[in-house]
Design a protein around this motif. Structure first.
Motif, PDB file in Angstrom:
ATOM      1  N   ALA A  92       0.553   1.577  11.938  1.00 22.84           N
ATOM      2  CA  ALA A  92       0.844   1.972  10.554  1.00 22.84           C
ATOM      3  C   ALA A  92       0.723   0.761   9.619  1.00 22.84           C
ATOM      4  CB  ALA A  92       2.244   2.579  10.468  1.00 22.84           C
ATOM      5  N   PHE A  93       1.192  -0.392  10.094  1.00 21.19           N
ATOM      6  CA  PHE A  93       1.130  -1.587   9.243  1.00 21.19           C
ATOM      7  C   PHE A  93      -0.317  -2.035   9.004  1.00 21.19           C
ATOM      8  CE2 PHE A  93       5.581  -3.175  10.822  1.00 21.19           C
ATOM      9  CZ  PHE A  93       6.155  -2.030  10.292  1.00 21.19           C
ATOM     10  N   GLY A 111       0.837  -1.201   0.000  1.00 23.80           N
ATOM     11  CA  GLY A 111       0.000   0.000   0.000  1.00 23.80           C
ATOM     12  C   GLY A 111       0.863   1.238   0.000  1.00 23.80           C
ATOM     13  N   ALA A 112       0.596   2.113   0.988  1.00 21.06           N
ATOM     14  CA  ALA A 112       1.306   3.392   1.067  1.00 21.06           C
ATOM     15  C   ALA A 112       2.817   3.190   1.237  1.00 21.06           C
ATOM     16  CB  ALA A 112       0.764   4.199   2.240  1.00 21.06           C
ATOM     17  N   LYS A 113       3.583   4.175   0.750  1.00 22.99           N
ATOM     18  CA  LYS A 113       5.043   4.140   0.931  1.00 22.99           C
ATOM     19  C   LYS A 113       5.371   4.464   2.388  1.00 22.99           C
ATOM     20  CE  LYS A 113       7.664   6.036  -2.365  1.00 22.99           C
ATOM     21  NZ  LYS A 113       8.113   7.079  -3.338  1.00 22.99           N
ATOM     22  N   ILE A 114       6.254   3.668   2.974  1.00 22.84           N
ATOM     23  CA  ILE A 114       6.540   3.818   4.410  1.00 22.84           C
ATOM     24  C   ILE A 114       7.938   4.389   4.638  1.00 22.84           C
ATOM     25  CG2 ILE A 114       6.841   2.566   6.597  1.00 22.84           C
ATOM     26  CD1 ILE A 114       4.750   0.574   5.563  1.00 22.84           C
ATOM     27  N   SER A 153      -3.460   3.842  -0.846  1.00 21.82           N
ATOM     28  CA  SER A 153      -2.988   3.638  -2.219  1.00 21.82           C
ATOM     29  C   SER A 153      -1.475   3.786  -2.286  1.00 21.82           C
ATOM     30  CB  SER A 153      -3.640   4.658  -3.147  1.00 21.82           C
ATOM     31  OG  SER A 153      -2.899   5.864  -3.130  1.00 21.82           O
ATOM     32  N   GLN A 154      -0.899   3.281  -3.364  1.00 21.76           N
ATOM     33  CA  GLN A 154       0.554   3.324  -3.521  1.00 21.76           C
ATOM     34  C   GLN A 154       1.069   4.742  -3.746  1.00 21.76           C
ATOM     35  OE1 GLN A 154       1.526   0.351  -6.488  1.00 21.76           O
ATOM     36  NE2 GLN A 154       1.040  -1.331  -5.095  1.00 21.76           N
ATOM     37  N   ARG A 192       0.054  10.442   6.300  1.00 25.69           N
ATOM     38  CA  ARG A 192      -0.207  10.104   7.706  1.00 25.69           C
ATOM     39  C   ARG A 192       1.116   9.998   8.464  1.00 25.69           C
ATOM     40  NH1 ARG A 192      -4.883   5.369   7.011  1.00 25.69           N
ATOM     41  NH2 ARG A 192      -6.004   6.524   5.397  1.00 25.69           N
ATOM     42  N   ILE A 193       1.080  10.451   9.733  1.00 23.92           N
ATOM     43  CA  ILE A 193       2.262  10.365  10.589  1.00 23.92           C
ATOM     44  C   ILE A 193       1.878   9.601  11.857  1.00 23.92           C
ATOM     45  CG2 ILE A 193       4.029  11.667  11.849  1.00 23.92           C
ATOM     46  CD1 ILE A 193       3.511  14.001   9.939  1.00 23.92           C
TER      47      ILE A 193
END
Lengths: 266, 397
Positions: free
Chosen positions: B361-362, B74-77, B369-370, B230-231
């Motif tokens: 977060a996970f 999903g989102a970049k971490i 989205s990516q 998001r943080i």
């Protein structure tokens, strides 16, 4: 000149006050009544009734232990206030100051808390973690209910001394280590100057507390202030009777306690 | 326009203030005046930033967790690497700031409270570095659990005082540190480890920790050209979270604070102060706390000693009430699973505290989205937690 002090008319004396502190429910509500009566007999003018708290920031180990014993006996702020009419039934006539940390008051809520104080005939209130800047609403509500809100002042209060002293009700609690070291029988110059400064602004009797544990201390304070507040020492005297109490030797415990108090304050 | 908090009375909306014995009002006033002067003095700030750079090793890296991102799909971490800070956690940022202030005020002795020992170690470290005497108050139960950190503090020259009142944990150590300060405030400086306590402590600690957010913002904009969506940060007292959130307040990023759900939110064994607590006063501040119906403060529980605190910083209480930050809670088990995943995917062993932020977060990353991005404050490294981790993972590795 000091104005006539009030506590709903129950305290007319303005000097040589003896103000003991005990913790409600230490070691049981029934014994709190007995100890309070003995203190009255030995000349107490006002009773500070402490409410046990899990995190008493302003108290040393002795009062912490008393709080733990009292919490074990099931004491709470509400029950401590409700103990006051029971004290009266048993003959306590001197005014009672409820001494509680602020958090338990918040959980009851200001409105209901003052209703409880009123219904149960409490004459005074002291909240050690509610300094002048945070206490306006509580001071106003106390005034409305005719309850003396007791203020504390410390040697490092500096410029705040005037403001606190001028607003003081009931009596003014001077937090002062006496500066008594070893064999010295006089108060330190700093402690004397502090008490003098407080008296200059205060309209109510100035009582000194913290660390007063011998008859010499009591005499010294009497020479310089209007009253003496004794907490930890009295708690230690109660603590010393716990063995007697647990073994059912109640009369002996109370008799011995009375003798010790007499030696302390005579 | 964002309102500036705290106000002149040290309040963040309904929270904060100074609920302390009269004997502390003088010292707090003295501290506030010295702090205001120091923060307005370019020479002081320059020294603080100089020490952060050449002693603590700042700025800490912003790491892109590429394998983990691919794995979760999903989102970049991204990870803000406070684990790379000297002594292994964000705690040192604040300890440096307060130690410099203590010196400036002419106080040669510092007092600190500690739970897991991270703040105690940070305090003992700055005491050694700046030539101050250091007394650390630590609950007897924590001393038993954190033997290694106790030894570190002693090796650094600090005196560790065992606190047996209450349950012998962080709450009790804090009480005792405050009592000691009351009696010795003339020549002692109380170096609080989190954004808790009476005003001006929550503000001071936040301002010495905002370096995390300031750096993150700059680093993130360099790499991604826009702010993270998001943080995430874990919250016990809440200093690493305030540090990373504060510079982003009012921005587009969604801020998520993660509390410890311990053995579960439906059990009494947790430390989820905002999710389960109620407003009241603890350690001199109006905030949320865990308490019983009589207003007696209750003992929290978390596998992570750093989150095992019954209160929370007053600014968090305000951000919670005004919904500027979303607060979630993560169980011991979820945190341990996240810790293991990060360790094996990225070769970074986080502190169990930080693993709470990772776990939340996970959970959310795969739903995003990516094109979206996540920033996690990796507030400390896991070296201190090896004994606990061995207990849990021995059979699996």
């Amino acid at each position: 000149m000091l104005t006539k002090t009030s506590f709903q008319g129950k305290l007319t004396k303005t000097e040589d006050l003896f103000i003991p502190f005990i913790v409600a429910g230490d070691p049981s509500p029934e014994l709190t009544i007995q100890f309070a009566l003995r203190l009255q007999e030995e000349g107490a003018d006002v009773l500070e009734l402490g409410v046990p708290y899990s995190d008493p920031l302003a108290d040393g180990p002795t009062i912490q232990r008393a709080a733990q014993r009292a919490l074990k006996s099931g004491m709470s702020l509400r029950k401590a206030i409700e103990l006051v009419p029971k004290l009266r039934e048993h003959g306590l006539e001197i005014p009672v100051v409820i001494f509680t940390y602020y958090n338990p008051v918040l959980q009851i809520g200001h409105e209901e808390f003052f209703q409880l104080l009123g219904e149960n005939g409490v004459e005074g209130l002291l909240i050690p973690d509610l300094p002048f800047e945070e206490s306006e609403e509580i001071r106003n509500r106390s005034e409305e209910k005719g309850i003396e809100f007791i203020s504390l002042v410390a040697p490092n209060s500096d410029q705040r001394i005037k403001q606190i002293a001028e607003h003081a009700k009931g009596f003014l609690y001077c937090v002062s280590s006496l500066g008594v070291t070893g064999e010295r029988k006089e108060m330190s110059a700093e402690a004397l100057a502090f008490i003098e400064k407080v008296r200059q602004y205060s309209q109510v009797p100035v009582a000194v507390g913290f660390g007063i544990s011998t008859n010499d201390h009591v005499q010294l304070v009497r020479n310089h202030a209007d009253g003496v507040i004794i907490g930890s020492k009295i708690i230690r005297l109660i603590e010393a009777e716990i063995e007697n109490i647990e073994k059912g030797r109640m009369d002996e415990a109370l008799k011995h306690f009375t003798k010790e108090i007499r030696a302390l304050v005579q | 326009m964002l309102q500036v908090f705290p106000d002149l009375k040290g309040r963040y909306g309904d929270f904060g203030g100074k609920y302390v014995p009269e004997t502390l009002m003088g010292p707090l006033q003295e501290l506030e005046e010295a702090l205001d002067q120091a923060m307005a003095d370019p020479a002081f700030l320059e020294e603080y930033h100089h020490v952060l750079k050449e002693y603590a090793g700042r700025p800490t890296s912003l790491s892109y967790a590429d394998k983990l991102t691919g794995h979760l799909g999903g989102a970049k971490i991204y990870l803000k690497r406070e684990d790379l800070n000297h002594t292994g956690a964000h705690k040192l940022n604040n300890a440096i700031g307060q130690a410099l202030l203590a010196k400036r005020m002419g106080k040669e002795k510092i007092i600190a409270e500690t739970g897991a020992g991270q703040h105690g170690v940070a305090s003992a470290t700055v005491a050694a570095k700046f030539g101050l005497q250091c007394i650390v108050f630590m609950g007897e139960e924590d001393i038993r659990r954190q033997e290694l950190n106790v030894f570190r503090m002693k090796l650094l020259g600090a005196e560790v005082v065992s606190v047996s009142s209450g349950n012998g944990t962080l709450k009790d150590a804090t009480n005792e540190a405050i009592r000691y300060w009351v009696a010795n405030c003339e020549d002692h400086f109380y170096l609080i480890g989190s954004v808790v306590g009476p005003h001006p402590y929550p503000r001071m600690v936040r301002d010495f920790q905002r370096i995390i957010g300031d750096e993150s913002k700059r680093q993130f904009l360099e790499v991604e050209k826009e702010l993270p969506d998001r943080i995430f940060a874990c919250v016990g007292g809440g200093s690493n979270a305030m540090g990373i959130f504060y510079p982003f307040l009012g921005d587009t990023s969604e801020l998520i604070g993660v509390e410890a759900a311990g053995k579960g939110m439906d059990t009494p064994e947790h430390a989820a102060t905002l999710s389960k607590g109620t407003p009241g006063v603890i350690h001199g501040s109006m905030t949320y706390l865990m308490q019983d119906e009589n207003g007696q403060i209750t003992e929290p529980y978390s596998i992570s000693a750093g989150l095992d605190y019954p209160g929370i910083g007053p600014e968090h209480a305000h951000l919670f009430q005004t919904k500027q930050v979303r607060y979630e809670a993560i169980t011991d088990k979820e945190a341990l699973d996240a810790l293991k995943l990060l360790t094996q995917m990225e070769g970074i062993i986080p502190a169990i505290e930080s693993a709470h932020a990772l776990a939340q977060a996970f959970k959310e990353a795969p739903q995003m989205s990516q094109n979206e991005t996540i920033l996690i404050n990796l507030s400390g490294r896991g070296d201190k937690d090896m004994a606990t981790l061995m207990e849990h993972f021995q059979e699996e590795v």
